[in-house]
Design a protein around this motif. Structure first.
Motif, PDB file in Angstrom:
ATOM      1  N   ASP A 276       0.850  -1.066   0.029  1.00 42.91           N
ATOM      2  CA  ASP A 276       0.047   0.068   0.079  1.00 42.91           C
ATOM      3  C   ASP A 276       0.977   1.280   0.025  1.00 42.91           C
ATOM      4  N   VAL A 277       0.460   2.467   0.324  1.00 38.42           N
ATOM      5  CA  VAL A 277       0.987   3.672   0.419  1.00 38.42           C
ATOM      6  C   VAL A 277       2.289   3.972   1.417  1.00 38.42           C
ATOM      7  N   THR A 278       2.193   2.905   2.212  1.00 39.54           N
ATOM      8  CA  THR A 278       2.906   2.840   3.672  1.00 39.54           C
ATOM      9  C   THR A 278       4.226   2.048   3.089  1.00 39.54           C
ATOM     10  N   THR A 279       4.066   1.105   2.233  1.00 43.03           N
ATOM     11  CA  THR A 279       5.072   0.157   1.694  1.00 43.03           C
ATOM     12  C   THR A 279       5.785   0.603   0.476  1.00 43.03           C
ATOM     13  N   GLY A 280       5.096   1.279  -0.405  1.00 38.15           N
ATOM     14  CA  GLY A 280       5.647   1.514  -1.667  1.00 38.15           C
ATOM     15  C   GLY A 280       5.783   0.325  -2.556  1.00 38.15           C
ATOM     16  N   ASP A 281       6.620   0.175  -3.475  1.00 38.88           N
ATOM     17  CA  ASP A 281       6.871  -0.816  -4.310  1.00 38.88           C
ATOM     18  C   ASP A 281       7.587  -1.774  -3.663  1.00 38.88           C
ATOM     19  N   LEU A 282       7.499  -2.824  -3.007  1.00 43.33           N
ATOM     20  CA  LEU A 282       8.212  -3.739  -2.421  1.00 43.33           C
ATOM     21  C   LEU A 282       8.961  -4.772  -3.386  1.00 43.33           C
ATOM     22  N   PHE A 283       8.680  -5.101  -4.224  1.00 38.81           N
ATOM     23  CA  PHE A 283       9.042  -6.217  -5.291  1.00 38.81           C
ATOM     24  C   PHE A 283       9.526  -5.857  -6.607  1.00 38.81           C
ATOM     25  N   HIS A 284       9.391  -4.629  -7.084  1.00 38.24           N
ATOM     26  CA  HIS A 284      10.029  -4.098  -8.226  1.00 38.24           C
ATOM     27  C   HIS A 284       9.407  -5.164  -9.332  1.00 38.24           C
ATOM     28  N   GLY A 285       8.028  -5.691  -9.338  1.00 41.89           N
ATOM     29  CA  GLY A 285       7.873  -6.409 -10.527  1.00 41.89           C
ATOM     30  C   GLY A 285       8.197  -8.146 -10.392  1.00 41.89           C
ATOM     31  N   ASP A 286       8.995  -8.380  -9.535  1.00 41.41           N
ATOM     32  CA  ASP A 286       9.517  -9.743  -9.164  1.00 41.41           C
ATOM     33  C   ASP A 286       8.494 -10.590  -8.414  1.00 41.41           C
ATOM     34  N   ASP A 287       7.762 -11.495  -9.317  1.00 42.37           N
ATOM     35  CA  ASP A 287       6.712 -12.415  -8.923  1.00 42.37           C
ATOM     36  C   ASP A 287       7.091 -13.259  -7.980  1.00 42.37           C
ATOM     37  N   ARG A 288       8.413 -13.666  -8.109  1.00 37.73           N
ATOM     38  CA  ARG A 288       9.224 -14.743  -7.135  1.00 37.73           C
ATOM     39  C   ARG A 288       9.129 -14.080  -5.847  1.00 37.73           C
ATOM     40  N   LEU A 289       9.696 -12.762  -5.550  1.00 37.90           N
ATOM     41  CA  LEU A 289       9.709 -12.259  -4.319  1.00 37.90           C
ATOM     42  C   LEU A 289       8.618 -12.079  -3.594  1.00 37.90           C
ATOM     43  N   ARG A 290       7.333 -11.703  -4.586  1.00 41.52           N
ATOM     44  CA  ARG A 290       5.876 -11.528  -4.027  1.00 41.52           C
ATOM     45  C   ARG A 290       5.272 -12.758  -3.427  1.00 41.52           C
ATOM     46  N   LYS A 291       5.536 -13.778  -4.282  1.00 43.03           N
ATOM     47  CA  LYS A 291       5.122 -15.264  -3.691  1.00 43.03           C
ATOM     48  C   LYS A 291       5.767 -15.733  -2.337  1.00 43.03           C
ATOM     49  N   ARG A 292       7.341 -15.203  -2.451  1.00 44.64           N
ATOM     50  CA  ARG A 292       7.963 -15.765  -1.178  1.00 44.64           C
ATOM     51  C   ARG A 292       7.354 -14.934   0.001  1.00 44.64           C
ATOM     52  N   ALA A 293       6.949 -13.971  -0.046  1.00 46.85           N
ATOM     53  CA  ALA A 293       6.467 -12.946   0.979  1.00 46.85           C
ATOM     54  C   ALA A 293       5.191 -13.408   1.363  1.00 46.85           C
ATOM     55  N   ASP A 294       4.487 -14.432   0.605  1.00 50.73           N
ATOM     56  CA  ASP A 294       3.042 -14.985   1.193  1.00 50.73           C
ATOM     57  C   ASP A 294       3.396 -16.009   2.100  1.00 50.73           C
ATOM     58  N   LEU A 295       3.079 -16.357   3.217  1.00 46.89           N
ATOM     59  CA  LEU A 295       3.609 -17.316   4.198  1.00 46.89           C
ATOM     60  C   LEU A 295       2.985 -18.640   3.724  1.00 46.89           C
ATOM     61  N   LEU A 296       1.413 -18.417   3.327  1.00 42.36           N
ATOM     62  CA  LEU A 296       0.946 -19.650   2.974  1.00 42.36           C
ATOM     63  C   LEU A 296       1.445 -20.189   1.710  1.00 42.36           C
ATOM     64  N   TRP A 297       1.836 -19.505   0.793  1.00 43.47           N
ATOM     65  CA  TRP A 297       2.598 -19.931  -0.467  1.00 43.47           C
ATOM     66  C   TRP A 297       3.699 -20.625  -0.222  1.00 43.47           C
ATOM     67  N   SER A 298       4.475 -19.841   0.941  1.00 41.31           N
ATOM     68  CA  SER A 298       6.097 -20.694   1.171  1.00 41.31           C
ATOM     69  C   SER A 298       5.633 -21.681   1.825  1.00 41.31           C
ATOM     70  N   LEU A 299       4.606 -21.906   2.670  1.00 41.10           N
ATOM     71  CA  LEU A 299       4.368 -23.326   3.339  1.00 41.10           C
ATOM     72  C   LEU A 299       4.142 -24.411   2.338  1.00 41.10           C
ATOM     73  N   ASP A 300       3.634 -23.993   1.144  1.00 42.37           N
ATOM     74  CA  ASP A 300       3.165 -24.921   0.306  1.00 42.37           C
ATOM     75  C   ASP A 300       4.092 -25.294  -0.889  1.00 42.37           C
ATOM     76  N   ASN A 301       5.158 -24.362  -1.088  1.00 38.58           N
ATOM     77  CA  ASN A 301       6.103 -24.639  -2.246  1.00 38.58           C
ATOM     78  C   ASN A 301       7.357 -24.571  -1.815  1.00 38.58           C
ATOM     79  N   LEU A 302       7.781 -24.167  -0.720  1.00 34.36           N
ATOM     80  CA  LEU A 302       9.199 -24.088  -0.347  1.00 34.36           C
ATOM     81  C   LEU A 302       9.331 -25.298   0.949  1.00 34.36           C
ATOM     82  N   PRO A 303      10.715 -25.713   0.854  1.00 32.73           N
ATOM     83  CA  PRO A 303      10.993 -26.680   2.047  1.00 32.73           C
ATOM     84  C   PRO A 303      10.798 -26.049   3.582  1.00 32.73           C
ATOM     85  N   GLN A 304      10.239 -26.836   4.102  1.00 31.19           N
ATOM     86  CA  GLN A 304      10.025 -26.447   5.509  1.00 31.19           C
ATOM     87  C   GLN A 304      11.091 -26.876   6.522  1.00 31.19           C
TER      88      GLN A 304
END
Length: 370
Positions: A276-304
């Motif tokens: 939002d306006v407080t975060t600005g552009d956190l990922f600069h179009g990098d969808d991999r970084l955006r997905k990694r910042a989603d904890l539910l996605w990380s639990l499903d797709n990255l090693p625990q």
């Protein structure tokens, strides 16, 4: 009387109540026609509303400590900070002040522990941030002189202040009392806010071309603290906890860095980085970084890893109930998850003060000083 003084708040509340009573009492006289009566009604209503809002604002500021003084409120606090060298600390942690706990014997560190105000310099991230370090009484006692202690990073929400962790959420006092009563082991707390690149809310993300906040919390901070205090460097020596934004960060860092942190406790966490306006552009179009910042996605797709998680919510009053249930469902071995689910509780200090004591006991049980 200071801005955060209880006397100022009481005076504002009494004045607001008095003006309300005066409005009701004088209204029949001011109900006449004419400019004097009309002006009287407007002035009385306006003054009552202003005083009422002032009372509410003072109460909110006293709870959340947005402003520390009248000068701070009106933008008159312009003096630059002065760095005071006390000959303590290390290359990346400078101790700039100390304060005592509000407990019996608070003036004696070996009895009540001590809170040190420090400045932490991130070797890899380049981030420099103020913080508070709580050292338990045992840290200063001769019989524990060679003992190492477990430690936990503690984060506020956004845009909270680190002082909230001491005054509002009472982390050091809670740690002192829980250890004194034998419910948890003595533990060092490293307390700060997630806003290490103010005023931006970086959501504990390494922003491409911007603040490397995840690196600061996951690598720089534990390395700097372990190099200054008697804290080990193994995962079992370190935990992470916080509320709101700090809760998201605690779970995120523990999930993505099991080689650094054995456990993470999130009080009223959300599970996907805000944008939002407080975060600005956190990922600069990098969808991999955006997905990694989603904890539910990380639990499903990255090693625990071998991490333990504590999540909290309530059946009524919190918006994260569904997300918390999803988080619990997706945690798989070797990771583990525990939860606190209140019947009712909002996103506020009162709720967190009901969750923090058992949460600290849980975290203490997952860590070791050796």
């Amino acid at each position: 009387m200071g801005l955060t003084s209880g006397k100022v708040l009481v005076a504002a509340v009494v004045l607001a109540v008095g003006l309300f009573v005066a409005t009701v009492w004088l209204w029949p006289r001011l109900a006449r026609r004419g400019w004097r009566a009309c002006t009287g009604r407007v002035v009385l209503l306006l003054v009552t509303q202003v005083v009422l809002f002032a009372a509410v604002g003072l109460a909110a500021n006293r709870s959340f400590l947005f402003y520390g003084s009248w000068a701070d409120l009106f933008g008159q606090e312009q003096d630059m900070g002065v760095v005071v060298d006390h000959g303590a600390g290390s290359k990346h942690v400078r101790v700039v002040g100390t304060q005592q706990l509000d407990v019996p014997g608070g003036g004696r560190p070996e009895v009540a522990g001590q809170i040190q105000k420090v400045v932490v310099e991130g070797a890899r991230s380049g981030i420099v941030s103020p913080a508070y370090v709580y050292l338990p009484p045992e840290y200063f006692q001769p019989r524990y002189a060679k003992r190492t202690f477990p430690a936990s990073v503690v984060l506020t929400g956004y845009p909270g202040t680190a002082e909230n962790l001491i005054k509002g959420l009472k982390y050091p006092k809670t740690a002192y009392l829980q250890a004194k009563e034998g419910r948890m082991q003595p533990m060092i707390l490293v307390m700060l806010r997630p806003t290490v690149a103010p005023p931006r809310d970086t959501e504990c993300v390494d922003v491409p071309g911007g603040p490397q906040t995840e690196t600061f919390f996951a690598e720089d901070l534990p390395t700097a603290v372990s190099g200054t205090y008697r804290v080990g460097t193994k995962p079992r020596n370190w935990g992470f906890m916080g509320n709101s934004t700090g809760a998201y960060c605690a779970l995120k860092i523990a999930l993505h860095h099991p080689e650094r942190f054995a456990a993470g406790a999130g009080f009223s966490a959300y599970y996907r980085a805000a944008e939002d306006v407080t975060t600005g552009d956190l990922f600069h179009g990098d969808d991999r970084l955006r997905k990694r910042a989603d904890l539910l996605w990380s639990l499903d797709n990255l090693p625990q890893g071998n991490s333990a998680f504590l999540v909290t919510t309530s059946k009524r009053g919190e918006s994260n109930l569904r997300g918390t249930k999803e988080f619990i469902k997706r945690v798989k071995s070797p990771a583990s998850v525990s939860s606190i689910v209140l019947d009712s509780g909002g996103h506020n200090f009162n709720t967190w003060n009901r969750e923090i004591p058992p949460g600290m006991v849980w975290l203490s049980g997952k860590l070791s000083g050796v």
